[in-house]
Design an enzyme around this catalytic site. Structure first.
Site, PDB file in Angstrom:
ATOM      1  N   LEU A   1       6.205   3.215  -3.220  1.00 32.17           N
ATOM      2  CA  LEU A   1       6.349   2.019  -4.051  1.00 32.17           C
ATOM      3  C   LEU A   1       5.365   2.067  -5.220  1.00 32.17           C
ATOM      4  O   LEU A   1       5.720   1.755  -6.361  1.00 32.17           O
ATOM      5  CB  LEU A   1       6.103   0.764  -3.196  1.00 32.17           C
ATOM      6  CG  LEU A   1       6.177  -0.569  -3.938  1.00 32.17           C
ATOM      7  CD1 LEU A   1       7.538  -0.775  -4.599  1.00 32.17           C
ATOM      8  CD2 LEU A   1       5.872  -1.732  -2.987  1.00 32.17           C
TER       9      LEU A   1
ATOM     10  N   ALA B   1       0.820  -1.216   0.000  1.00 33.32           N
ATOM     11  CA  ALA B   1       0.000   0.000   0.000  1.00 33.32           C
ATOM     12  C   ALA B   1       0.851   1.263   0.000  1.00 33.32           C
ATOM     13  O   ALA B   1       0.329   2.359  -0.130  1.00 33.32           O
ATOM     14  CB  ALA B   1      -0.920  -0.005   1.225  1.00 33.32           C
ATOM     15  N   ASP B   2       2.150   1.102   0.147  1.00 34.05           N
ATOM     16  CA  ASP B   2       3.031   2.271   0.276  1.00 34.05           C
ATOM     17  C   ASP B   2       2.955   3.175  -0.956  1.00 34.05           C
ATOM     18  O   ASP B   2       3.088   2.717  -2.090  1.00 34.05           O
ATOM     19  CB  ASP B   2       4.469   1.795   0.476  1.00 34.05           C
ATOM     20  CG  ASP B   2       5.444   2.942   0.511  1.00 34.05           C
ATOM     21  OD1 ASP B   2       5.573   3.543   1.587  1.00 34.05           O
ATOM     22  OD2 ASP B   2       6.055   3.256  -0.536  1.00 34.05           O
ATOM     23  N   ILE B   3       2.788   4.462  -0.698  1.00 28.69           N
ATOM     24  CA  ILE B   3       2.577   5.405  -1.800  1.00 28.69           C
ATOM     25  C   ILE B   3       3.826   5.548  -2.664  1.00 28.69           C
ATOM     26  O   ILE B   3       3.743   5.690  -3.888  1.00 28.69           O
ATOM     27  CB  ILE B   3       2.116   6.778  -1.247  1.00 28.69           C
ATOM     28  CG1 ILE B   3       1.548   7.665  -2.354  1.00 28.69           C
ATOM     29  CG2 ILE B   3       3.209   7.511  -0.526  1.00 28.69           C
ATOM     30  CD1 ILE B   3       0.201   7.262  -2.834  1.00 28.69           C
TER      31      ILE B   3
END
Length: 296
Positions: free
Chosen positions: A252, A248-250
């Site tokens: 990545l 969910a990391d923005i």
DNA sequence: GGCCAGGCTAGCA
DNA sequence: TGCTAGCATGGC
């Protein structure tokens, strides 16, 4: 005085690896000519370390007077912090075979390794502070916490290096102290409350070493201020787990959109599907994409 | 000036 | 169970 010479396994680029420490993270490491300064705690005791790369090894010096057992402990800690035992050869082979899009990104950074935080507490605090903030402001806040709560060690007449505070030191702060440093109220509460739980013995981070990735997530998620992303960062930068995917990391998601040429930013589920081809090296694939993002 | 940052919680339907 | 406002500020 102690001098250690630590040789890495496999291809290791110290210039690639340390580049992130001084240019990008802007906390914890201080450059003095070709020497890198870093403080850590070895069983509570603060040490000032002088690091540099020479003769294809990480050379570590400290003026502290250490017993044989402590020297061994220090050596293990540093090998782990700098991922000196992680041989990336199979990762590069794997990506070459399985992901032609990622391969050039990886190849450009041959020898780039994770640098872990000095301990799990430091990692957890930094990660919570960094939630949702741009990285430069996060670094500012981390430095302010270190300054208000931690002690310092002297390198030379002009240079004093801060030591990341202990849970005890942070537990003594009031929420208002951190608010005055431009922490928002809730973040001030997360940081101080978690530190107090550690001091009171209700939370023991050292137990996490023995847990599986999912076990760590299950253990940490109930803490107020700790969501999935925060535990994933703890697994990556605190525990050095090799196959973690913060889907969910923005950052990545942005990197994947650019590198793989998606029209719109991919969602969590798409990242998971794509990440299947990086197994069992998903942490390093993520790390190289993050690095690509910050370097352009 | 407006929107987004290497998110998370609390409150609401 | 699922959605969203609010957070505190810097950088573009």
């Amino acid at each position: 005085m102690v001098h250690l010479k630590l040789k890495p396994k496999g291809s290791y680029s110290f210039s690639e690896t340390s580049r992130r420490l001084t240019q990008f993270e802007k906390t914890a490491y201080y450059q003095k000519g070709d020497i890198l300064l870093r403080t850590i705690r070895l069983v509570e005791r603060p040490l000032l370390l002088r690091l540099r790369w020479m003769e294809e090894a990480l050379q570590v010096e400290t003026d502290a007077d250490l017993g044989a057992e402590e020297v061994q402990m220090l050596e293990r800690r540093l090998r782990r912090m700098f991922s000196l035992d992680v041989d990336l050869t199979p990762f590069y082979e794997w990506i070459k075979q399985n992901d032609p899009v990622l391969y050039p990104v990886v190849q450009q950074r041959t020898g780039l390794h994770f640098v872990l935080d000095a301990d799990l507490y430091e990692c957890l605090m930094k990660t919570i502070i960094g939630q949702q903030l741009n990285l430069s402001f996060a670094a500012t806040l981390i430095n302010r916490l270190v300054e208000i709560a931690g002690e310092t060690l002297r390198f030379d007449e002009q240079t004093v290096i801060p030591v990341f505070p202990t849970p005890e030191q942070v537990a003594r702060l009031r929420y208002e102290d951190l608010q005055a440093l431009q922490f928002n109220r809730r973040k001030a509460e997360y940081i101080i409350d978690i530190s107090r739980r550690i001091v009171e013995g209700q939370l023991d981070l050292s137990r996490l070493e023995r847990f599986s990735d999912d076990g760590v997530i299950e253990e940490m998620l109930p803490l107020r201020g700790v969501g999935r992303w925060t535990v994933e960062c703890l697994l990556l930068f605190g525990l050095g787990r090799p196959n973690l995917l913060p889907a969910a990391d923005i950052g990545l998601r942005n990197a994947v959109q650019s590198v793989y040429g998606y029209d719109i930013r991919p969602g969590e589920e798409e990242i998971r599907q794509l990440g299947e081809r990086w197994q069992p090296w998903r942490s390093y694939a993520t790390f190289y994409l993050w690095d690509w993002l910050s370097q352009g």
